[in-house]
Design a protein around this motif. Sequence first.
Motif, PDB file in Angstrom:
ATOM      1  N   GLY A  63      -2.173  11.862  -4.911  1.00  0.00           N
ATOM      2  CA  GLY A  63      -2.122  13.219  -4.368  1.00  0.00           C
ATOM      3  C   GLY A  63      -2.852  13.311  -3.036  1.00  0.00           C
ATOM      4  O   GLY A  63      -2.351  13.908  -2.081  1.00  0.00           O
ATOM      5  N   ASN A  64      -4.024  12.696  -2.963  1.00  0.00           N
ATOM      6  CA  ASN A  64      -4.766  12.684  -1.705  1.00  0.00           C
ATOM      7  C   ASN A  64      -3.994  11.918  -0.640  1.00  0.00           C
ATOM      8  O   ASN A  64      -3.942  12.340   0.515  1.00  0.00           O
ATOM      9  N   ALA A  65      -3.432  10.798  -1.025  1.00  0.00           N
ATOM     10  CA  ALA A  65      -2.689   9.980  -0.062  1.00  0.00           C
ATOM     11  C   ALA A  65      -1.473  10.739   0.460  1.00  0.00           C
ATOM     12  O   ALA A  65      -1.168  10.683   1.654  1.00  0.00           O
ATOM     13  N   ALA A  66      -0.788  11.453  -0.413  1.00  0.00           N
ATOM     14  CA  ALA A  66       0.384  12.211   0.026  1.00  0.00           C
ATOM     15  C   ALA A  66      -0.025  13.281   1.039  1.00  0.00           C
ATOM     16  O   ALA A  66       0.663  13.491   2.040  1.00  0.00           O
ATOM     17  N   ALA A  85      12.540  -6.788  -4.657  1.00  0.00           N
ATOM     18  CA  ALA A  85      12.087  -5.430  -4.389  1.00  0.00           C
ATOM     19  C   ALA A  85      10.595  -5.318  -4.650  1.00  0.00           C
ATOM     20  O   ALA A  85      10.060  -6.005  -5.523  1.00  0.00           O
ATOM     21  N   ILE A  86       9.958  -4.457  -3.873  1.00  0.00           N
ATOM     22  CA  ILE A  86       8.572  -4.084  -4.124  1.00  0.00           C
ATOM     23  C   ILE A  86       8.654  -2.662  -4.680  1.00  0.00           C
ATOM     24  O   ILE A  86       9.102  -1.752  -3.987  1.00  0.00           O
ATOM     25  N   GLN A 119       7.004   4.336  -2.673  1.00  0.00           N
ATOM     26  CA  GLN A 119       8.110   3.794  -1.872  1.00  0.00           C
ATOM     27  C   GLN A 119       8.660   2.540  -2.543  1.00  0.00           C
ATOM     28  O   GLN A 119       7.910   1.709  -3.035  1.00  0.00           O
ATOM     29  N   VAL A 120       9.959   2.402  -2.574  1.00  0.00           N
ATOM     30  CA  VAL A 120      10.614   1.197  -3.068  1.00  0.00           C
ATOM     31  C   VAL A 120      11.149   0.455  -1.843  1.00  0.00           C
ATOM     32  O   VAL A 120      11.872   1.024  -1.035  1.00  0.00           O
ATOM     33  N   ARG A 163       0.829  -1.216   0.000  1.00  0.00           N
ATOM     34  CA  ARG A 163       0.000   0.000   0.000  1.00  0.00           C
ATOM     35  C   ARG A 163       0.858   1.259   0.000  1.00  0.00           C
ATOM     36  O   ARG A 163       0.540   2.238  -0.683  1.00  0.00           O
ATOM     37  N   LEU A 164       1.949   1.255   0.758  1.00  0.00           N
ATOM     38  CA  LEU A 164       2.848   2.419   0.751  1.00  0.00           C
ATOM     39  C   LEU A 164       3.478   2.609  -0.624  1.00  0.00           C
ATOM     40  O   LEU A 164       3.689   3.740  -1.077  1.00  0.00           O
ATOM     41  N   THR A 165       3.772   1.509  -1.287  1.00  0.00           N
ATOM     42  CA  THR A 165       4.333   1.594  -2.633  1.00  0.00           C
ATOM     43  C   THR A 165       3.350   2.278  -3.568  1.00  0.00           C
ATOM     44  O   THR A 165       3.726   3.148  -4.344  1.00  0.00           O
TER      45      THR A 165
END
Length: 132
Positions: A68-71, A49-50, A36-37, A29-31
Motif C-alpha cells: 500500500g505504501n509502495a503504491a 515470467a517473473i 507486476q508480471v 522489486r516492481l513485482t
Amino acid sequence: MAASAATPAPARIDLAINEARSRFVQLVRLTRLNRQVTVIVEQGQAVAAIVPVDLLDPRRDEPDPAAGNAAGWLQRLEKVRHDLRGQHAARTAELRQALDEAWGIVDQLRPAGADRQIDIQRAAHAHLRRKD
C-alpha cells in the motif's frame, strides 16, 4: 486460483531476455511492490515470467503491508514525472521561440550569403530552427 475482488489484476509487460537480464533487480522489486508480471521473451516466444509469489502459492494470501505504501509512492513518482515532463516541454518551447527570434534578427541583419561565418552557424543550427 481466482483473484479476489479487492486485488487488482497484475500489470503485465513483455521484455526481451537481454533487457530483462539487465533490469532483473528492478523487475523483481516492481513485482513485489505493485504485482507486476514480467513475461520474458526470446526470439518472439514467451519463455519465462517473473510473477508475484501469491500467484504461485495459493496458501500465501496475507496482504503485504508495504504494498500500500509502495503504491502511494509510485503514484507520487508518476505525478512528479508527469509534472516534470510538462515543465520540460514548456521550457523547451520557450527556448525554441527565443532561438527563432534570435535567428530572425540575425537573418535581417545578415541575409544568407552575406557573411560566411554566420552561414556556417546557420548550417550548424538548421536542425534546431523551426520549419514553418
